[in-house]
Design a protein around this motif. Structure first.
Motif, PDB file in Angstrom:
ATOM      1  N   GLU A   6       0.099 -12.369  -4.219  1.00  0.00           N
ATOM      2  CA  GLU A   6      -0.768 -11.225  -3.944  1.00  0.00           C
ATOM      3  C   GLU A   6      -2.071 -11.686  -3.328  1.00  0.00           C
ATOM      4  OE1 GLU A   6       0.788  -9.221  -8.114  1.00  0.00           O
ATOM      5  OE2 GLU A   6      -0.814 -10.689  -7.961  1.00  0.00           O
ATOM      6  N   SER A   7      -2.670 -10.792  -2.574  1.00  0.00           N
ATOM      7  CA  SER A   7      -4.001 -11.048  -2.028  1.00  0.00           C
ATOM      8  C   SER A   7      -4.682  -9.718  -1.761  1.00  0.00           C
ATOM      9  CB  SER A   7      -3.916 -11.865  -0.734  1.00  0.00           C
ATOM     10  OG  SER A   7      -3.166 -11.175   0.235  1.00  0.00           O
ATOM     11  N   GLY A   8      -6.002  -9.780  -1.612  1.00  0.00           N
ATOM     12  CA  GLY A   8      -6.744  -8.596  -1.198  1.00  0.00           C
ATOM     13  C   GLY A   8      -7.536  -7.910  -2.277  1.00  0.00           C
ATOM     14  N   GLY A   9      -7.452  -8.367  -3.507  1.00  0.00           N
ATOM     15  CA  GLY A   9      -8.256  -7.745  -4.546  1.00  0.00           C
ATOM     16  C   GLY A   9      -9.726  -8.083  -4.358  1.00  0.00           C
ATOM     17  N   GLY A  10     -10.541  -7.507  -5.219  1.00  0.00           N
ATOM     18  CA  GLY A  10     -11.967  -7.773  -5.135  1.00  0.00           C
ATOM     19  C   GLY A  10     -12.769  -6.612  -5.674  1.00  0.00           C
ATOM     20  N   LEU A  18     -10.012  -0.787  -0.335  1.00  0.00           N
ATOM     21  CA  LEU A  18      -9.476  -2.135  -0.430  1.00  0.00           C
ATOM     22  C   LEU A  18      -8.011  -2.088  -0.026  1.00  0.00           C
ATOM     23  CD1 LEU A  18     -10.904  -3.424  -3.849  1.00  0.00           C
ATOM     24  CD2 LEU A  18     -11.513  -4.285  -1.584  1.00  0.00           C
ATOM     25  N   ARG A  19      -7.509  -3.216   0.427  1.00  0.00           N
ATOM     26  CA  ARG A  19      -6.092  -3.304   0.796  1.00  0.00           C
ATOM     27  C   ARG A  19      -5.478  -4.510   0.111  1.00  0.00           C
ATOM     28  NH1 ARG A  19      -3.010  -5.105   6.126  1.00  0.00           N
ATOM     29  NH2 ARG A  19      -1.296  -3.595   6.195  1.00  0.00           N
ATOM     30  N   LEU A  20      -4.425  -4.258  -0.637  1.00  0.00           N
ATOM     31  CA  LEU A  20      -3.698  -5.323  -1.321  1.00  0.00           C
ATOM     32  C   LEU A  20      -2.443  -5.672  -0.531  1.00  0.00           C
ATOM     33  CD1 LEU A  20      -3.849  -4.083  -5.027  1.00  0.00           C
ATOM     34  CD2 LEU A  20      -5.519  -5.435  -3.761  1.00  0.00           C
ATOM     35  N   SER A  21      -2.094  -6.944  -0.557  1.00  0.00           N
ATOM     36  CA  SER A  21      -0.869  -7.411   0.080  1.00  0.00           C
ATOM     37  C   SER A  21      -0.080  -8.235  -0.918  1.00  0.00           C
ATOM     38  CB  SER A  21      -1.179  -8.274   1.299  1.00  0.00           C
ATOM     39  OG  SER A  21      -1.906  -7.562   2.262  1.00  0.00           O
ATOM     40  N   CYS A  22       1.231  -8.201  -0.769  1.00  0.00           N
ATOM     41  CA  CYS A  22       2.104  -8.984  -1.631  1.00  0.00           C
ATOM     42  C   CYS A  22       3.259  -9.493  -0.792  1.00  0.00           C
ATOM     43  CB  CYS A  22       2.615  -8.154  -2.793  1.00  0.00           C
ATOM     44  SG  CYS A  22       3.844  -8.982  -3.824  1.00  0.00           S
ATOM     45  N   ASP A  72       6.741  -4.098   4.991  1.00  0.00           N
ATOM     46  CA  ASP A  72       7.287  -4.767   6.162  1.00  0.00           C
ATOM     47  C   ASP A  72       8.563  -5.464   5.701  1.00  0.00           C
ATOM     48  OD1 ASP A  72       8.001  -6.571   8.175  1.00  0.00           O
ATOM     49  OD2 ASP A  72       5.916  -6.895   8.767  1.00  0.00           O
ATOM     50  N   ASN A  73       9.695  -4.843   5.947  1.00  0.00           N
ATOM     51  CA  ASN A  73      10.953  -5.402   5.439  1.00  0.00           C
ATOM     52  C   ASN A  73      11.247  -6.776   6.025  1.00  0.00           C
ATOM     53  OD1 ASN A  73      11.538  -3.267   3.743  1.00  0.00           O
ATOM     54  ND2 ASN A  73      12.751  -2.173   5.261  1.00  0.00           N
ATOM     55  N   ALA A  74      10.917  -6.956   7.296  1.00  0.00           N
ATOM     56  CA  ALA A  74      11.210  -8.237   7.942  1.00  0.00           C
ATOM     57  C   ALA A  74      10.430  -9.377   7.298  1.00  0.00           C
ATOM     58  CB  ALA A  74      10.895  -8.148   9.429  1.00  0.00           C
ATOM     59  N   MET A  75       9.239  -9.049   6.826  1.00  0.00           N
ATOM     60  CA  MET A  75       8.377 -10.076   6.236  1.00  0.00           C
ATOM     61  C   MET A  75       8.424 -10.055   4.714  1.00  0.00           C
ATOM     62  SD  MET A  75       7.150 -11.636   8.804  1.00  0.00           S
ATOM     63  CE  MET A  75       5.852 -12.604   8.063  1.00  0.00           C
ATOM     64  N   ASN A  76       9.222  -9.142   4.150  1.00  0.00           N
ATOM     65  CA  ASN A  76       9.282  -8.992   2.686  1.00  0.00           C
ATOM     66  C   ASN A  76       7.880  -8.888   2.091  1.00  0.00           C
ATOM     67  OD1 ASN A  76      12.100  -8.961   2.274  1.00  0.00           O
ATOM     68  ND2 ASN A  76      12.168 -11.180   2.536  1.00  0.00           N
ATOM     69  N   THR A  77       7.076  -8.061   2.721  1.00  0.00           N
ATOM     70  CA  THR A  77       5.701  -7.886   2.289  1.00  0.00           C
ATOM     71  C   THR A  77       5.439  -6.412   2.006  1.00  0.00           C
ATOM     72  OG1 THR A  77       4.985  -9.768   3.622  1.00  0.00           O
ATOM     73  CG2 THR A  77       3.282  -8.228   2.909  1.00  0.00           C
ATOM     74  N   VAL A  78       4.719  -6.149   0.937  1.00  0.00           N
ATOM     75  CA  VAL A  78       4.335  -4.784   0.600  1.00  0.00           C
ATOM     76  C   VAL A  78       2.820  -4.701   0.554  1.00  0.00           C
ATOM     77  CG1 VAL A  78       4.441  -5.158  -1.910  1.00  0.00           C
ATOM     78  CG2 VAL A  78       4.776  -2.859  -0.977  1.00  0.00           C
ATOM     79  N   TYR A  79       2.299  -3.576   1.001  1.00  0.00           N
ATOM     80  CA  TYR A  79       0.865  -3.365   1.074  1.00  0.00           C
ATOM     81  C   TYR A  79       0.484  -2.130   0.248  1.00  0.00           C
ATOM     82  CZ  TYR A  79       1.688  -6.222   5.223  1.00  0.00           C
ATOM     83  OH  TYR A  79       2.089  -7.202   6.081  1.00  0.00           O
ATOM     84  N   LEU A  80      -0.744  -2.148  -0.228  1.00  0.00           N
ATOM     85  CA  LEU A  80      -1.298  -0.971  -0.893  1.00  0.00           C
ATOM     86  C   LEU A  80      -2.683  -0.726  -0.310  1.00  0.00           C
ATOM     87  CD1 LEU A  80      -0.766   1.187  -3.104  1.00  0.00           C
ATOM     88  CD2 LEU A  80      -2.112  -0.272  -4.649  1.00  0.00           C
ATOM     89  N   CYS A  95       1.904  -6.940  -8.372  1.00  0.00           N
ATOM     90  CA  CYS A  95       2.998  -6.654  -7.454  1.00  0.00           C
ATOM     91  C   CYS A  95       4.316  -6.773  -8.222  1.00  0.00           C
ATOM     92  CB  CYS A  95       2.962  -7.640  -6.300  1.00  0.00           C
ATOM     93  SG  CYS A  95       4.307  -7.435  -5.110  1.00  0.00           S
ATOM     94  N   ASN A  96       5.222  -5.894  -7.903  1.00  0.00           N
ATOM     95  CA  ASN A  96       6.540  -5.896  -8.547  1.00  0.00           C
ATOM     96  C   ASN A  96       7.636  -5.847  -7.496  1.00  0.00           C
ATOM     97  OD1 ASN A  96       8.887  -3.764  -9.351  1.00  0.00           O
ATOM     98  ND2 ASN A  96       8.422  -5.097 -11.089  1.00  0.00           N
ATOM     99  N   LEU A  97       8.664  -6.610  -7.718  1.00  0.00           N
ATOM    100  CA  LEU A  97       9.865  -6.552  -6.886  1.00  0.00           C
ATOM    101  C   LEU A  97      11.049  -6.385  -7.824  1.00  0.00           C
ATOM    102  CD1 LEU A  97      10.901  -8.801  -3.919  1.00  0.00           C
ATOM    103  CD2 LEU A  97      12.459  -8.456  -5.830  1.00  0.00           C
ATOM    104  N   ASN A  98      11.933  -5.474  -7.489  1.00  0.00           N
ATOM    105  CA  ASN A  98      13.136  -5.351  -8.309  1.00  0.00           C
ATOM    106  C   ASN A  98      14.354  -5.436  -7.409  1.00  0.00           C
ATOM    107  OD1 ASN A  98      13.833  -2.207  -7.839  1.00  0.00           O
ATOM    108  ND2 ASN A  98      11.638  -2.418  -8.205  1.00  0.00           N
ATOM    109  N   ARG A  99      15.368  -6.130  -7.909  1.00  0.00           N
ATOM    110  CA  ARG A  99      16.591  -6.299  -7.148  1.00  0.00           C
ATOM    111  C   ARG A  99      17.779  -6.311  -8.079  1.00  0.00           C
ATOM    112  NH1 ARG A  99      18.861 -11.603  -6.214  1.00  0.00           N
ATOM    113  NH2 ARG A  99      17.847 -13.204  -7.486  1.00  0.00           N
TER     114      ARG A  99
END
Length: 119
Positions: A6-10, A18-22, A72-80, A95-99
């Protein structure tokens, strides 16, 4: 295994953004969905927003109209994207991922990133 970074907190003022990335790596096949949870001191972890592999989204009532989840499915990245922040949004965001693996839904978690909103 799956790793989530994760990144983008603060910190932000009330009304700010703010924008979070995972970013997910590792065994990122058969992903059912990704999302963001948060946990404030003394409170249970709660779902903030989620997005399925098909692009369907869900939001907590408290953030509807202010937060937007994207992926971004290609990058397996989720943003908030978090707009119009309020002091009550202060929490550690996870961040959570379920499969699905062998018929079982598995959950993976990031390390958490602090979001602090001051009034």
């Amino acid at each position: 295994q799956v790793q989530l970074v994760e990144s983008g907190g603060g910190s932000a003022q009330a009304g700010g953004s703010l924008r979070l990335s995972c970013a997910a790596s590792g065994s990122t096949f058969s992903i059912n969905g990704m999302g963001w949870y948060r946990q404030a001191p003394g409170k249970q972890r709660e779902l903030v927003a989620g997005i399925t592999s098909g692009g369907n989204t869900t939001y907590a009532d408290s953030v509807k109209g202010r937060f937007t989840i994207s992926r971004d499915n290609a990058m397996n990245t989720v943003y908030l994207q978090m707009n119009s922040l309020k002091p009550e949004d202060t929490a550690v965001y996870y961040c959570n991922l379920n499969r699905v693996r062998l018929g079982t839904l598995l959950h993976y978690w990031g390390q958490g990133t602090q979001v602090t909103v001051s009034s």
